[in-house]
Design a protein around this motif. Sequence first.
Motif, PDB file in Angstrom:
ATOM      1  N   LYS A 187      -5.548  -2.525  -8.002  1.00  0.00           N
ATOM      2  CA  LYS A 187      -4.411  -2.792  -8.882  1.00  0.00           C
ATOM      3  C   LYS A 187      -4.896  -3.344 -10.224  1.00  0.00           C
ATOM      4  CE  LYS A 187       0.041  -5.058  -9.178  1.00  0.00           C
ATOM      5  NZ  LYS A 187       0.949  -6.014  -8.609  1.00  0.00           N
ATOM      6  N   TYR A 190      -6.677  -3.714  -2.317  1.00  0.00           N
ATOM      7  CA  TYR A 190      -5.488  -3.407  -3.108  1.00  0.00           C
ATOM      8  C   TYR A 190      -5.500  -4.198  -4.420  1.00  0.00           C
ATOM      9  CZ  TYR A 190      -0.702  -3.121  -4.684  1.00  0.00           C
ATOM     10  OH  TYR A 190       0.413  -2.935  -5.466  1.00  0.00           O
ATOM     11  N   ASP A 191      -5.814  -5.479  -4.331  1.00  0.00           N
ATOM     12  CA  ASP A 191      -5.853  -6.309  -5.542  1.00  0.00           C
ATOM     13  C   ASP A 191      -6.902  -5.807  -6.536  1.00  0.00           C
ATOM     14  OD1 ASP A 191      -3.768  -7.956  -4.751  1.00  0.00           O
ATOM     15  OD2 ASP A 191      -5.085  -9.560  -4.021  1.00  0.00           O
ATOM     16  N   ALA A 251      -2.278   2.361  -8.281  1.00  0.00           N
ATOM     17  CA  ALA A 251      -3.174   1.742  -7.299  1.00  0.00           C
ATOM     18  C   ALA A 251      -2.987   2.400  -5.935  1.00  0.00           C
ATOM     19  CB  ALA A 251      -2.910   0.238  -7.212  1.00  0.00           C
ATOM     20  N   ARG A 252      -1.741   2.571  -5.513  1.00  0.00           N
ATOM     21  CA  ARG A 252      -1.465   3.223  -4.222  1.00  0.00           C
ATOM     22  C   ARG A 252      -1.995   4.660  -4.220  1.00  0.00           C
ATOM     23  NH1 ARG A 252       3.317  -0.053  -4.412  1.00  0.00           N
ATOM     24  NH2 ARG A 252       4.404   1.508  -5.646  1.00  0.00           N
ATOM     25  N   LEU A 303      -8.708   4.167   1.546  1.00  0.00           N
ATOM     26  CA  LEU A 303      -8.143   3.379   2.648  1.00  0.00           C
ATOM     27  C   LEU A 303      -8.762   3.775   3.986  1.00  0.00           C
ATOM     28  CD1 LEU A 303      -4.300   3.077   1.960  1.00  0.00           C
ATOM     29  CD2 LEU A 303      -6.020   1.260   1.946  1.00  0.00           C
ATOM     30  N   ASP A 312       1.244  -0.623  -9.781  1.00  0.00           N
ATOM     31  CA  ASP A 312       1.289  -0.484  -8.319  1.00  0.00           C
ATOM     32  C   ASP A 312       1.175   0.967  -7.877  1.00  0.00           C
ATOM     33  OD1 ASP A 312       1.732  -3.231  -7.369  1.00  0.00           O
ATOM     34  OD2 ASP A 312       3.636  -3.079  -8.435  1.00  0.00           O
ATOM     35  N   LEU A 354      -5.828   4.711  -3.870  1.00  0.00           N
ATOM     36  CA  LEU A 354      -6.258   4.359  -2.511  1.00  0.00           C
ATOM     37  C   LEU A 354      -5.970   5.461  -1.499  1.00  0.00           C
ATOM     38  CD1 LEU A 354      -5.183   0.620  -2.473  1.00  0.00           C
ATOM     39  CD2 LEU A 354      -7.521   1.476  -2.118  1.00  0.00           C
ATOM     40  N   LEU A 405       0.806  -1.208   0.000  1.00  0.00           N
ATOM     41  CA  LEU A 405       0.000   0.000   0.000  1.00  0.00           C
ATOM     42  C   LEU A 405       0.846   1.267   0.000  1.00  0.00           C
ATOM     43  CD1 LEU A 405      -2.778  -0.986   2.575  1.00  0.00           C
ATOM     44  CD2 LEU A 405      -2.945  -0.995   0.083  1.00  0.00           C
TER      45      LEU A 405
END
Length: 157
Positions: A105, A101-102, A115-116, A132, A112, A119, A59
């Motif tokens: 992503k 996360y999956d 995605a981070r 998050l 990655d 979130l 994350l």
Amino acid sequence: MSASGKVASGSSKLQFNPAKSPKKSKLIARVIGVDRVKVQTSLLEGLSVKAIADIEKALGIDQKTFLLISGMSKATLSRRKEAGRLTPDESSKVYRFAQLYDLVKAMMLDDDEKARDWLQTPEPLFGGKTPLEHARTEFGAKEVEDLIGRIRHGVFS
């Protein structure tokens, strides 16, 4: 989506194309495994404390942020490190973040960093909280999953 690759807050213009999504190792598989019975057993027995470091790394968050989103105190984390295992409830929270996360992503075509970023970007639909932060509860996590689904299917939010 901006030139930096971030999705504009509140935007749902990102289109998901599963045919273009490369098959890569999922965080859940790395942390827990892929067999459903094994996942359930692992969660009930309590995940290894190492799962927290795996989640933090994936994350892109520090321990302070993990403690905030998981609701775990620093003292509790210290006790868990001594014991080596999380409780079933704590394990379920770690699983929840790995699952989100999956999903993100995959939505970001296995990028990655994107995605981070997604979130950790405040979202008006969540009262200005990041996905998050909003996923701290099961209800919040389901709302984040719902938003991901709407984005993936091109449904205006």
